[in-house]
Scaffold this motif. Structure first.
Motif, PDB file in Angstrom:
ATOM      1  N   ALA A 173      34.566  26.452  43.758  1.00 50.74           N
ATOM      2  CA  ALA A 173      34.385  27.827  44.419  1.00 50.74           C
ATOM      3  C   ALA A 173      33.284  27.828  45.828  1.00 50.74           C
ATOM      4  O   ALA A 173      33.736  29.074  46.474  1.00 50.74           O
ATOM      5  CB  ALA A 173      34.033  28.574  43.390  1.00 50.74           C
ATOM      6  N   TRP A 174      32.931  26.891  45.508  1.00 51.62           N
ATOM      7  CA  TRP A 174      31.290  26.861  46.744  1.00 51.62           C
ATOM      8  C   TRP A 174      32.409  26.151  48.215  1.00 51.62           C
ATOM      9  O   TRP A 174      32.414  26.815  48.694  1.00 51.62           O
ATOM     10  CB  TRP A 174      29.932  26.583  45.996  1.00 51.62           C
ATOM     11  CG  TRP A 174      29.485  25.962  47.559  1.00 51.62           C
ATOM     12  CD1 TRP A 174      28.248  27.104  48.159  1.00 51.62           C
ATOM     13  CD2 TRP A 174      29.135  25.468  48.265  1.00 51.62           C
ATOM     14  NE1 TRP A 174      27.293  26.359  48.538  1.00 51.62           N
ATOM     15  CE2 TRP A 174      28.409  25.364  49.696  1.00 51.62           C
ATOM     16  CE3 TRP A 174      30.472  24.086  47.671  1.00 51.62           C
ATOM     17  CZ2 TRP A 174      27.426  24.342  50.404  1.00 51.62           C
ATOM     18  CZ3 TRP A 174      29.588  23.385  49.514  1.00 51.62           C
ATOM     19  CH2 TRP A 174      28.317  23.672  50.652  1.00 51.62           C
ATOM     20  N   GLU A 175      32.660  25.578  48.072  1.00 53.49           N
ATOM     21  CA  GLU A 175      33.836  24.701  48.815  1.00 53.49           C
ATOM     22  C   GLU A 175      34.564  25.932  49.861  1.00 53.49           C
ATOM     23  O   GLU A 175      34.526  25.651  50.953  1.00 53.49           O
ATOM     24  CB  GLU A 175      34.365  23.273  48.413  1.00 53.49           C
ATOM     25  CG  GLU A 175      35.150  22.563  49.313  1.00 53.49           C
ATOM     26  CD  GLU A 175      36.203  21.713  49.309  1.00 53.49           C
ATOM     27  OE1 GLU A 175      37.039  21.212  49.682  1.00 53.49           O
ATOM     28  OE2 GLU A 175      36.011  21.160  48.077  1.00 53.49           O
ATOM     29  N   ASN A 176      35.216  26.425  49.073  1.00 53.80           N
ATOM     30  CA  ASN A 176      36.434  27.812  49.324  1.00 53.80           C
ATOM     31  C   ASN A 176      35.599  28.602  50.553  1.00 53.80           C
ATOM     32  O   ASN A 176      36.074  29.385  51.015  1.00 53.80           O
ATOM     33  CB  ASN A 176      37.088  28.111  48.411  1.00 53.80           C
ATOM     34  CG  ASN A 176      38.186  26.833  48.003  1.00 53.80           C
ATOM     35  OD1 ASN A 176      38.878  25.508  48.646  1.00 53.80           O
ATOM     36  ND2 ASN A 176      38.779  27.174  46.948  1.00 53.80           N
ATOM     37  N   ALA A 177      34.856  28.826  49.793  1.00 52.69           N
ATOM     38  CA  ALA A 177      34.405  30.312  50.199  1.00 52.69           C
ATOM     39  C   ALA A 177      33.073  29.638  51.335  1.00 52.69           C
ATOM     40  O   ALA A 177      32.915  30.798  52.693  1.00 52.69           O
ATOM     41  CB  ALA A 177      32.924  30.822  49.145  1.00 52.69           C
ATOM     42  N   ARG A 178      32.593  28.652  51.449  1.00 50.77           N
ATOM     43  CA  ARG A 178      32.059  28.139  52.801  1.00 50.77           C
ATOM     44  C   ARG A 178      32.907  27.640  53.643  1.00 50.77           C
ATOM     45  O   ARG A 178      32.689  28.409  54.523  1.00 50.77           O
ATOM     46  CB  ARG A 178      30.613  26.607  52.295  1.00 50.77           C
ATOM     47  CG  ARG A 178      29.907  26.378  53.582  1.00 50.77           C
ATOM     48  CD  ARG A 178      28.862  25.937  53.140  1.00 50.77           C
ATOM     49  NE  ARG A 178      27.382  25.958  53.624  1.00 50.77           N
ATOM     50  CZ  ARG A 178      27.067  26.172  54.681  1.00 50.77           C
ATOM     51  NH1 ARG A 178      26.677  27.637  54.374  1.00 50.77           N
ATOM     52  NH2 ARG A 178      26.351  25.479  55.857  1.00 50.77           N
TER      53      ARG A 178
END
Length: 207
Positions: A173-178
């Motif tokens: 989720a962090w990877e996609n958001a960043r």
């Protein structure tokens, strides 16, 4: 050091992307008591006691100029795990003629790891996709992937997480958001700066 800094001066080139890679362990920790939920004016409170549930490993690769990064969570940090992650990186750049990979000089980060994981033909094909650039000993700060790992830890992993499955879910989720934010690293330190600020690292010439 100067070789790494000169590479960081290169403009964005899809045929020769500059990718930084780093890895870090993550301890899996479980709560032993239920937390006290947050209330108006009071944050949630957690007991100081905890239970260790082993560790996992975080592989992170980022292309600073493009604002892209990819993360893989593995159970171990072996030569084979690194070799498999390299294949994942290569698949992200199918059109690249050569992927310039900046990384720390760990004992797993060698072409030999590829030959211990793949057939000789596959290992050579994958090796030829990359140009390995090693950060100097005690110079891991030169690896921009460390910045991304720091952001990941601060924004996503600076709390107790019990299972590797939960780590994978949170990190994805962090990877996609960043990536959606197209977050980039504005690196400004150059070899010319190093010769002034890190003059102690250079030999003194007499005469």
């Amino acid at each position: 050091m100067e070789r790494v800094l000169d590479i960081y001066k290169r403009p964005l080139n899809p045929l020769y992307p500059v990718v930084c890679m780093d890895e870090s362990p993550k301890q899996l920790i479980a709560e032993t008591r239920n937390a006290v939920p947050a209330s108006p004016g009071q944050p949630a409170r957690y007991d100081y006691e905890y239970r260790r549930c082993g560790t996992c490993n975080i592989f992170l690769a980022s292309e600073p100029l493009a604002g892209k990064r990819m993360v893989k969570i593995t159970e171990h940090r072996t030569k084979q795990d690194w070799a498999l992650f390299l294949q994942d990186i290569a698949e992200q750049y199918p059109e690249a003629e050569k992927i310039v990979l900046v990384m720390d000089n760990l004992n797993t980060h060698t072409p030999g790891s590829l030959y211990e994981t793949y057939s000789p033909e596959e290992a050579k094909t994958l090796w030829d996709r990359f140009e390995f650039i090693y950060a100097p000993k005690h110079g891991s700060w030169l690896n921009m992937a460390e910045i991304e790992l720091s952001v990941l830890t601060r924004q996503c992993l600076s709390r107790r997480i019990e299972t590797i499955e939960e780590v994978r879910m949170e990190v994805k989720a962090w990877e996609n958001a960043r990536n959606n934010k197209n977050a980039k690293v504005n690196w400004q330190f150059t070899a010319e700066d190093a010769r002034i600020k890190l003059v102690r690292l250079y030999p003194t010439l007499e005469g």
